[in-house]
Scaffold this motif. Structure first.
Motif, PDB file in Angstrom:
ATOM      1  N   UNK A   1       0.840  -1.203   0.000  1.00 22.12           N
ATOM      2  CA  UNK A   1       0.000   0.000   0.000  1.00 22.12           C
ATOM      3  C   UNK A   1       0.875   1.253   0.000  1.00 22.12           C
ATOM      4  N   UNK A   2       1.911   1.256   0.823  1.00 12.17           N
ATOM      5  CA  UNK A   2       2.810   2.411   0.883  1.00 12.17           C
ATOM      6  C   UNK A   2       3.540   2.601  -0.447  1.00 12.17           C
ATOM      7  N   UNK A   3       3.957   1.493  -1.045  1.00 10.18           N
ATOM      8  CA  UNK A   3       4.607   1.569  -2.355  1.00 10.18           C
ATOM      9  C   UNK A   3       3.687   2.209  -3.390  1.00 10.18           C
ATOM     10  N   UNK A   4       2.447   1.737  -3.459  1.00 11.13           N
ATOM     11  CA  UNK A   4       1.510   2.287  -4.441  1.00 11.13           C
ATOM     12  C   UNK A   4       1.254   3.772  -4.178  1.00 11.13           C
ATOM     13  N   UNK A   5       1.133   4.124  -2.902  1.00 11.81           N
ATOM     14  CA  UNK A   5       0.898   5.528  -2.566  1.00 11.81           C
ATOM     15  C   UNK A   5       2.105   6.392  -2.945  1.00 11.81           C
ATOM     16  N   UNK A   6       3.314   5.875  -2.693  1.00 20.96           N
ATOM     17  CA  UNK A   6       4.531   6.619  -3.039  1.00 20.96           C
ATOM     18  C   UNK A   6       4.667   6.783  -4.547  1.00 20.96           C
ATOM     19  N   UNK A   7       4.427   5.688  -5.278  1.00 22.14           N
ATOM     20  CA  UNK A   7       4.542   5.750  -6.740  1.00 22.14           C
ATOM     21  C   UNK A   7       3.505   6.719  -7.307  1.00 22.14           C
ATOM     22  N   UNK A   8       2.299   6.639  -6.775  1.00 23.40           N
ATOM     23  CA  UNK A   8       1.220   7.508  -7.243  1.00 23.40           C
ATOM     24  C   UNK A   8       1.559   8.978  -7.011  1.00 23.40           C
ATOM     25  N   UNK A   9       2.032   9.297  -5.814  1.00 28.84           N
ATOM     26  CA  UNK A   9       2.349  10.690  -5.479  1.00 28.84           C
ATOM     27  C   UNK A   9       3.504  11.214  -6.329  1.00 28.84           C
ATOM     28  N   UNK A  10       4.517  10.361  -6.550  1.00 28.35           N
ATOM     29  CA  UNK A  10       5.675  10.795  -7.336  1.00 28.35           C
ATOM     30  C   UNK A  10       5.276  11.085  -8.775  1.00 28.35           C
TER      31      UNK A  10
ATOM     32  N   UNK B   1       1.526  16.376 -13.505  1.00 28.77           N
ATOM     33  CA  UNK B   1       0.903  17.692 -13.489  1.00 28.77           C
ATOM     34  C   UNK B   1       1.872  18.784 -13.941  1.00 28.77           C
ATOM     35  N   UNK B   2       3.187  18.401 -14.039  1.00 27.80           N
ATOM     36  CA  UNK B   2       4.191  19.315 -14.626  1.00 27.80           C
ATOM     37  C   UNK B   2       4.403  19.008 -16.109  1.00 27.80           C
ATOM     38  N   UNK B   3       3.553  18.119 -16.656  1.00 26.13           N
ATOM     39  CA  UNK B   3       3.618  17.837 -18.088  1.00 26.13           C
ATOM     40  C   UNK B   3       4.672  16.841 -18.505  1.00 26.13           C
ATOM     41  N   UNK B   4       5.144  15.989 -17.607  1.00 27.06           N
ATOM     42  CA  UNK B   4       6.264  15.096 -17.890  1.00 27.06           C
ATOM     43  C   UNK B   4       5.881  13.680 -18.336  1.00 27.06           C
ATOM     44  N   UNK B   5       4.595  13.374 -18.390  1.00 33.16           N
ATOM     45  CA  UNK B   5       4.207  12.034 -18.848  1.00 33.16           C
ATOM     46  C   UNK B   5       4.086  12.045 -20.362  1.00 33.16           C
ATOM     47  N   UNK B   6       4.413  10.954 -21.114  1.00 35.31           N
ATOM     48  CA  UNK B   6       4.804   9.660 -20.603  1.00 35.31           C
ATOM     49  C   UNK B   6       6.329   9.489 -20.504  1.00 35.31           C
TER      50      UNK B   6
ATOM     51  N   UNK C   1       4.739   0.317 -13.683  1.00 36.48           N
ATOM     52  CA  UNK C   1       4.073   1.065 -12.610  1.00 36.48           C
ATOM     53  C   UNK C   1       3.959   2.533 -12.998  1.00 36.48           C
ATOM     54  N   UNK C   2       5.064   3.094 -13.508  1.00 36.25           N
ATOM     55  CA  UNK C   2       5.067   4.519 -13.868  1.00 36.25           C
ATOM     56  C   UNK C   2       4.099   4.784 -15.023  1.00 36.25           C
ATOM     57  N   UNK C   3       4.039   3.878 -15.969  1.00 37.37           N
ATOM     58  CA  UNK C   3       3.134   4.053 -17.112  1.00 37.37           C
ATOM     59  C   UNK C   3       1.681   4.071 -16.653  1.00 37.37           C
ATOM     60  N   UNK C   4       1.356   3.183 -15.711  1.00 38.25           N
ATOM     61  CA  UNK C   4      -0.033   3.143 -15.236  1.00 38.25           C
ATOM     62  C   UNK C   4      -0.410   4.441 -14.524  1.00 38.25           C
ATOM     63  N   UNK C   5       0.525   4.946 -13.708  1.00 34.47           N
ATOM     64  CA  UNK C   5       0.202   6.191 -12.988  1.00 34.47           C
ATOM     65  C   UNK C   5       0.241   7.405 -13.914  1.00 34.47           C
ATOM     66  N   UNK C   6       1.041   7.336 -14.989  1.00 33.90           N
ATOM     67  CA  UNK C   6       0.975   8.408 -15.999  1.00 33.90           C
ATOM     68  C   UNK C   6      -0.387   8.433 -16.660  1.00 33.90           C
ATOM     69  N   UNK C   7      -0.938   7.248 -16.898  1.00 34.39           N
ATOM     70  CA  UNK C   7      -2.281   7.190 -17.497  1.00 34.39           C
ATOM     71  C   UNK C   7      -3.298   7.835 -16.565  1.00 34.39           C
ATOM     72  N   UNK C   8      -3.118   7.608 -15.273  1.00 37.29           N
ATOM     73  CA  UNK C   8      -4.049   8.158 -14.293  1.00 37.29           C
ATOM     74  C   UNK C   8      -3.901   9.675 -14.156  1.00 37.29           C
ATOM     75  N   UNK C   9      -2.684  10.119 -13.826  1.00 37.53           N
ATOM     76  CA  UNK C   9      -2.498  11.536 -13.468  1.00 37.53           C
ATOM     77  C   UNK C   9      -2.194  12.428 -14.675  1.00 37.53           C
ATOM     78  N   UNK C  10      -1.681  11.828 -15.761  1.00 38.67           N
ATOM     79  CA  UNK C  10      -1.319  12.627 -16.925  1.00 38.67           C
ATOM     80  C   UNK C  10      -2.310  12.508 -18.073  1.00 38.67           C
ATOM     81  N   UNK C  11      -3.254  11.618 -17.931  1.00 37.11           N
ATOM     82  CA  UNK C  11      -4.211  11.373 -19.013  1.00 37.11           C
ATOM     83  C   UNK C  11      -5.651  11.393 -18.514  1.00 37.11           C
ATOM     84  N   UNK C  12      -5.810  10.977 -17.244  1.00 40.29           N
ATOM     85  CA  UNK C  12      -7.140  11.066 -16.636  1.00 40.29           C
ATOM     86  C   UNK C  12      -7.895   9.754 -16.560  1.00 40.29           C
ATOM     87  N   UNK C  13      -7.150   8.656 -16.719  1.00 36.55           N
ATOM     88  CA  UNK C  13      -7.798   7.351 -16.754  1.00 36.55           C
ATOM     89  C   UNK C  13      -7.226   6.421 -15.703  1.00 36.55           C
TER      90      UNK C  13
END
Ligand SMILES: [Zn+2]
Length: 276
Positions: free
Chosen positions: A219-228, A234-239, A264-276
């Protein structure tokens, strides 16, 4: 070459879970499933036969070595074929196949020739009582899939949870169709349940089972990866910039870190950088 072959793990193994007299783990290659021997029959899970029907016949033979009881149930942990393909020998042996409703809906559409449809489905929760044994099936929400069930043996305080709790390792390719925000909530629900050990769907480091500490660490890993990734996205760095450059050094020592971090990074880019 010979030395290598001698060091390789045997292709399959059946292991009784320490401290229980009726809970077993059947491993074939890098997949594993739980089965439970009761006074009135055997409850099996995941046939793990994708691309290798011999795994399933081996699984049935291994059950017969430890019990003369009939196999009464085959329960699917979730809908992914690498865990549930190949169940026909269980069906032929008379087992009732049980899956989450959403798994059944997917199987009905895809009609995979190697994957048996469920005979019965469950949604939120279902308790299977067979002889002297109770097994609770609980849907804890979206996570690695939309059909993952936690199987809990309340007396033994053992759970079987497949892939949404990778024990002591970084999740990998399976991130692609996961539900990262809801996954965190499902882990909190699992932490609130009463159990001591988790049998994972892929062997943990050294073949060990997992603990609540492993779930908390994940859980902590997922939270850390998500936050990073959120900050970078949100600074426009994905993907590309994120996948190539972002590191989570705190987790370098976890098995699978180098290979799996890009997923892991690709999945969170989809979430925070794409909206999915
Ligand atoms: Zn899966």
């Amino acid at each position: 070459m010979v030395a290598h072959a001698q060091q390789a793990a045997p292709p399959f193994a059946t292991t009784k879970v320490d401290g229980t007299d009726n809970v077993y783990v059947f491993r074939y290659g890098n997949h594993q499933a739980m089965f439970v021997v009761t006074s009135a029959g055997v409850i099996a899970t995941d046939p793990i036969g994708y691309g290798r029907p011999q795994a399933v016949t081996t699984y049935v033979d291994e059950i017969k070595k430890v019990s003369t009881q009939p196999i009464k149930y085959l329960i699917y942990s979730h809908h992914h074929f690498d865990h549930i393909a190949g169940g026909k020998p269980f069906k032929d042996a008379g087992a009732t196949v049980v899956a989450h409703r959403r798994a059944q809906e997917r199987l009905a559409v895809l009609k995979d020739p190697h994957t048996v449809l469920a005979d019965e489905t469950m949604d939120g929760a279902r308790t299977i009582t067979l002889g002297d044994t109770t097994l609770e099936l609980t849907y804890v929400g979206l996570n690695h899939s939309d059909s993952s069930i936690v199987m809990r043996l309340p007396k033994q305080k053992v759970i079987f949870a497949v892939e949404f709790i990778p024990v002591g390792s970084v999740p990998g390719r399976g991130m692609i169709d996961s539900y990262p925000l809801e996954w965190e909530e499902s882990l909190k629900r699992v932490l609130a349940m009463d159990w001591d050990r988790v049998i994972p769907g892929h062997p943990g480091p050294g073949g060990r089972l997992g603990t609540k500490q492993d779930v908390q660490n994940l859980l902590t890993f997922l939270q850390d990866a998500s936050a990073a990734v959120k900050a970078e996205a949100q600074a426009g760095k994905c993907w590309d910039a994120v996948e190539k450059e972002l590191k989570l050094p705190k987790y370098e020592s976890w098995p699978g870190y180098a290979q799996n971090l890009p997923y892991v990074l690709r999945r969170y880019c989809a979430l925070w950088g794409r909206g999915t």
